[in-house]
Design an enzyme around this catalytic site. Structure first.
Site, PDB file in Angstrom:
ATOM      1  N   SER A 221       1.003   3.204   3.925  1.00 58.19           N
ATOM      2  CA  SER A 221       2.389   2.726   3.984  1.00 58.19           C
ATOM      3  C   SER A 221       3.206   3.403   2.905  1.00 58.19           C
ATOM      4  O   SER A 221       2.677   3.754   1.845  1.00 58.19           O
ATOM      5  CB  SER A 221       2.432   1.211   3.781  1.00 58.19           C
TER       6      SER A 221
ATOM      7  N   TYR B   7      -0.109  -6.544  -1.788  1.00 62.97           N
ATOM      8  CA  TYR B   7      -0.041  -5.717  -0.583  1.00 62.97           C
ATOM      9  C   TYR B   7       0.318  -4.280  -0.927  1.00 62.97           C
ATOM     10  O   TYR B   7      -0.356  -3.339  -0.496  1.00 62.97           O
ATOM     11  CB  TYR B   7       0.971  -6.279   0.405  1.00 62.97           C
TER      12      TYR B   7
END
Length: 260
Positions: free
Chosen positions: A137, A150
Site C-alpha cells: 500500500s 496498519y
C-alpha cells in the site's frame, strides 16, 4: 496463456482480493481462493462461470494452522501465481485499540503472509518458475497516525517485497508489489473508520486496482502504484519529513474528520 496453470489468491472473498481472483479466472487460471469468511464459497461459484476450476478454502490466514490448511488444500500441485492479498486494517488511536485486534492485524498482514510466501516461494524456487504478487500500500510510505499498526504493516510488506525480489533476481521467480491508495472496499467499515475523512471520501475502483496489479505481475514488474493521485502522493512522501507526514495523516484518519 494461463491454461492449466494454478493461481492462489488470499483474501479473495471481497474487495481487491475478489477482483484479483476474477482477473485470474478471466485469463484461464485454475484457482484456489482463500478467506476467513463463508462468502468464499459463493465467490467460487461465481468464478467457475469463466470455465476453470475454483476451489474455495475457508481458513484464518492469521494463524500458522490456517496457512497450513490452505497449503494442504493445494497439496503437491505447482503454484504458478501466488497473489498474497489477505489483510485487515484498524483505525483509531493506538492506545485506545484492543490489543487482540492489534495482534490480529500483525498476524494477518505480516506473519501469515510471510509464512505462506515462504512455503509457496520455496516450491517455486525448486521449479525455478512462478510469480508472486504482494498487496502492499502507499500507506507504507507514511506514518499512519490513527492507523499506526496498519500503515506499519504495509511499510513492512512494501520493503519485504523489494528485498525478496532482489534475492530472487537470478531465478525464474518474480515478485511484484501492488501499492494502491484508498480503494472502494469493505476495508474502512471493518476498520471502524467510517467517521474519518479517508473512510468517507471517494475511492478508487477495486477492479481497476486489481487489474493494474495483475497486469504488472504478468509483466514481471517490481511494483505498481495505482492511480495518478496516488503516484503523486507516493512521490511527495519520499521527500517529506516523517513528522509532517504523520500530521497530514492525522487529518485523514482521526475520528471525527469525516465531512458532515
Amino acid at each position: 496463456m494461463a491454461a492449466n496453470q494454478l493461481a492462489v489468491v488470499t483474501g479473495a472473498s471481497t474487495g481487491i482480493g475478489l477482483e484479483l481472483a476474477r482477473c485470474c479466472a478471466q485469463v484461464g487460471f485454475n484457482l484456489v481462493i482463500a478467506a476467513d469468511e463463508t462468502a468464499i464459497e459463493g465467490v467460487a461459484v461465481d468464478l467457475r462461470r469463466f470455465g476453470g476450476s475454483v476451489e474455495p478454502v475457508e481458513t484464518d490466514l492469521a494463524t500458522i494452522e490456517g496457512v497450513d490448511k490452505l497449503c494442504a488444500a493445494i497439496a503437491d500441485r505447482p503454484i504458478d501465481a501466488l497473489l498474497a492479498n489477505a489483510g485487515i486494517g484498524l483505525g483509531r488511536a493506538f492506545l485506545d485499540q484492543d490489543f487482540q485486534r492489534i495482534r490480529h492485524v500483525v498476524d494477518t498482514n505480516i506473519t501469515g503472509t510471510l509464512y505462506l510466501i515462504h512455503r509457496a516461494g520455496n516450491a517455486m524456487l525448486r521449479r525455478n518458475s512462478g510469480r508472486i504478487l504482494i498487496t502492499g500500500s502507499i500507506a507504507g510510505f507514511m506514518p499512519g497516525s490513527f492507523e499506526a499498526v496498519y500503515n506499519a504493516s504495509k511499510a513492512f510488506l512494501d520493503s519485504f517485497s523489494f528485498a525478496l525480489r532482489e534475492e530472487l533476481r537470478d531465478s525464474g521467480v518474480t515478485v511484484t508489489c501492488l501499492m494502491p491508495g484508498a480503494t472502494d472496499t469493505e476495508f474502512f467499515r471493518r476498520a471502524d473508520m467510517m467517521d474519518t475523512k479517508v473512510g468517507t471520501e471517494q475511492k478508487d475502483d477495486a477492479y481497476e486496482v486489481a487489474k493494474a496489479g495483475f497486469d504488472a505481475m504478468l509483466r514481471g514488474e517490481a511494483d505498481i502504484v495505482t492511480g495518478l493521485k496516488n503516484k503523486i502522493q507516493a512521490t511527495v512522501a519520499t521527500i517529506t519529513p516523517n513528522e509532517m507526514l504523520a500530521k497530514q495523516h492525522r487529518k485523514l484518519a482521526e475520528p471525527g474528520t469525516a465531512k458532515s
